[in-house]
Design a protein around this motif. Structure first.
Motif, PDB file in Angstrom:
ATOM      1  N   UNK A  81     -41.758  43.762 107.814  1.00  0.00           N
ATOM      2  CA  UNK A  81     -41.199  44.283 109.061  1.00  0.00           C
ATOM      3  C   UNK A  81     -39.827  43.658 109.348  1.00  0.00           C
ATOM      4  N   UNK A  82     -39.704  42.345 109.146  1.00  0.00           N
ATOM      5  CA  UNK A  82     -38.422  41.674 109.374  1.00  0.00           C
ATOM      6  C   UNK A  82     -37.339  42.158 108.423  1.00  0.00           C
ATOM      7  N   UNK A  83     -37.716  42.381 107.172  1.00  0.00           N
ATOM      8  CA  UNK A  83     -36.759  42.918 106.196  1.00  0.00           C
ATOM      9  C   UNK A  83     -36.261  44.289 106.650  1.00  0.00           C
ATOM     10  N   UNK A  84     -37.205  45.141 106.990  1.00  0.00           N
ATOM     11  CA  UNK A  84     -36.850  46.503 107.388  1.00  0.00           C
ATOM     12  C   UNK A  84     -35.993  46.506 108.655  1.00  0.00           C
ATOM     13  N   UNK A  85     -36.383  45.713 109.642  1.00  0.00           N
ATOM     14  CA  UNK A  85     -35.616  45.669 110.891  1.00  0.00           C
ATOM     15  C   UNK A  85     -34.202  45.157 110.646  1.00  0.00           C
ATOM     16  N   UNK A  86     -34.073  44.130 109.834  1.00  0.00           N
ATOM     17  CA  UNK A  86     -32.751  43.565 109.557  1.00  0.00           C
ATOM     18  C   UNK A  86     -31.844  44.596 108.890  1.00  0.00           C
ATOM     19  N   UNK A  87     -32.428  45.416 108.031  1.00  0.00           N
ATOM     20  CA  UNK A  87     -31.648  46.447 107.340  1.00  0.00           C
ATOM     21  C   UNK A  87     -31.540  47.743 108.142  1.00  0.00           C
ATOM     22  N   UNK A  88     -32.255  47.823 109.259  1.00  0.00           N
ATOM     23  CA  UNK A  88     -32.257  49.065 110.027  1.00  0.00           C
ATOM     24  C   UNK A  88     -32.938  50.189 109.277  1.00  0.00           C
ATOM     25  N   UNK A  89     -33.993  49.837 108.555  1.00  0.00           N
ATOM     26  CA  UNK A  89     -34.694  50.805 107.716  1.00  0.00           C
ATOM     27  C   UNK A  89     -36.170  50.848 108.080  1.00  0.00           C
ATOM     28  N   UNK A  90     -36.837  51.807 107.533  1.00  0.00           N
ATOM     29  CA  UNK A  90     -38.285  51.904 107.718  1.00  0.00           C
ATOM     30  C   UNK A  90     -38.985  51.169 106.581  1.00  0.00           C
ATOM     31  N   UNK A  91     -40.251  50.874 106.786  1.00  0.00           N
ATOM     32  CA  UNK A  91     -41.021  50.266 105.700  1.00  0.00           C
ATOM     33  C   UNK A  91     -41.172  51.259 104.548  1.00  0.00           C
ATOM     34  N   UNK A  92     -41.115  52.544 104.849  1.00  0.00           N
ATOM     35  CA  UNK A  92     -41.159  53.560 103.788  1.00  0.00           C
ATOM     36  C   UNK A  92     -39.997  53.428 102.834  1.00  0.00           C
ATOM     37  N   UNK A  93     -38.838  53.043 103.366  1.00  0.00           N
ATOM     38  CA  UNK A  93     -37.667  52.827 102.520  1.00  0.00           C
ATOM     39  C   UNK A  93     -37.923  51.692 101.526  1.00  0.00           C
ATOM     40  N   UNK A  94     -38.599  50.652 102.009  1.00  0.00           N
ATOM     41  CA  UNK A  94     -38.963  49.535 101.131  1.00  0.00           C
ATOM     42  C   UNK A  94     -39.811  50.046  99.969  1.00  0.00           C
ATOM     43  N   UNK A  95     -40.838  50.830 100.281  1.00  0.00           N
ATOM     44  CA  UNK A  95     -41.761  51.318  99.255  1.00  0.00           C
ATOM     45  C   UNK A  95     -41.126  52.358  98.336  1.00  0.00           C
ATOM     46  N   UNK A  96     -39.976  52.857  98.726  1.00  0.00           N
ATOM     47  CA  UNK A  96     -39.210  53.725  97.838  1.00  0.00           C
ATOM     48  C   UNK A  96     -38.681  52.918  96.651  1.00  0.00           C
ATOM     49  N   UNK A  97     -38.452  51.611  96.862  1.00  0.00           N
ATOM     50  CA  UNK A  97     -37.857  50.754  95.826  1.00  0.00           C
ATOM     51  C   UNK A  97     -38.846  49.795  95.173  1.00  0.00           C
ATOM     52  N   UNK A  98     -39.895  49.416  95.886  1.00  0.00           N
ATOM     53  CA  UNK A  98     -40.845  48.422  95.383  1.00  0.00           C
ATOM     54  C   UNK A  98     -42.264  48.953  95.538  1.00  0.00           C
ATOM     55  N   UNK A  99     -43.081  48.733  94.513  1.00  0.00           N
ATOM     56  CA  UNK A  99     -44.463  49.217  94.537  1.00  0.00           C
ATOM     57  C   UNK A  99     -45.262  48.567  95.657  1.00  0.00           C
ATOM     58  N   UNK A 100     -45.078  47.249  95.798  1.00  0.00           N
ATOM     59  CA  UNK A 100     -45.806  46.501  96.830  1.00  0.00           C
ATOM     60  C   UNK A 100     -45.055  45.197  97.097  1.00  0.00           C
ATOM     61  N   UNK A 101     -45.543  44.425  98.048  1.00  0.00           N
ATOM     62  CA  UNK A 101     -44.844  43.198  98.429  1.00  0.00           C
ATOM     63  C   UNK A 101     -44.936  42.141  97.332  1.00  0.00           C
TER      64      UNK A 101
END
Length: 184
Positions: free
Chosen positions: A35-55
């Motif tokens: 959540x902190x990563x996404x908020x800092x980038x102004x992105x959704x968690x879905x954007x994260x999962x677009x690039x990485x399979x999991x944490x």
């Protein structure tokens, strides 16, 4: 307005990794949350999962990125420079100070106590930094064993959180330590 559920097309894995290193440096492993990563980038968690399979996969990538993106290019650039060996070490130290890389290395070391990938990244970091420092000190005229001892001291001082007495300026202390360890 951007759909909060759609991945941001302008973000690359590197963006997530850079902000992860920043959060790790500033707040330790506890600050490294999706959540902190996404908020800092102004992105959704879905954007994260677009690039990485999991944490967990992200953690693996982040550990590798620590050396690959920050140490390797610095050492390559300095090694190829026209600077004298001791000036290369000083330029390395300046870069570490200017980019607060010692704090990041300390955060990585703390993370490495609970994650073998982070521990491996720290070992790789130390090996590369030591090899660079030893090579420069040998080129400056020190015998290999003495260069290794001095390199270890430089690395240890760089990672320490020594707080200078108010009577001595930190830049004076830093310059004195570099001179003491690098000059013949």
């Amino acid at each position: 307005m951007e759909d909060a559920t759609a991945p941001r097309a302008d973000l690359a894995p590197r963006d997530w990794l850079e902000i992860g290193l920043q959060l790790l440096k500033d707040g330790g492993l506890r600050a490294l949350k999706l959540r902190g990563l996404a908020q800092t980038l102004g992105a959704s968690t879905g954007s994260f999962y677009h690039h990485f399979k999991d944490f967990d996969g992200y953690h693996a990538a982040l550990a590798g990125y620590f050396v690959e993106a920050h140490i390797d290019p610095l050492i390559v650039a300095l090694s190829a420079s026209d600077l004298a060996p001791v000036e290369r070490i000083r330029a390395f130290a300046d870069h570490v100070r200017d980019h607060d890389m010692a704090q990041l290395a300390l955060a990585m070391r703390a993370w490495g106590k609970s994650d073998v990938r982070a521990a491996a990244a720290i070992r790789e970091h130390d090996e590369k930094v030591m090899a660079f420092l030893i090579a420069e000190l040998v080129a400056h005229g020190f015998e290999p064993v003495e260069a290794e001892i001095r390199s270890y001291a430089l690395l240890a001082i760089g990672l320490s959180q020594v707080h200078a007495d108010e009577g001595i300026d930190r830049s004076v202390l830093r310059e004195g330590l570099l001179t003491l360890l690098c000059e013949r």
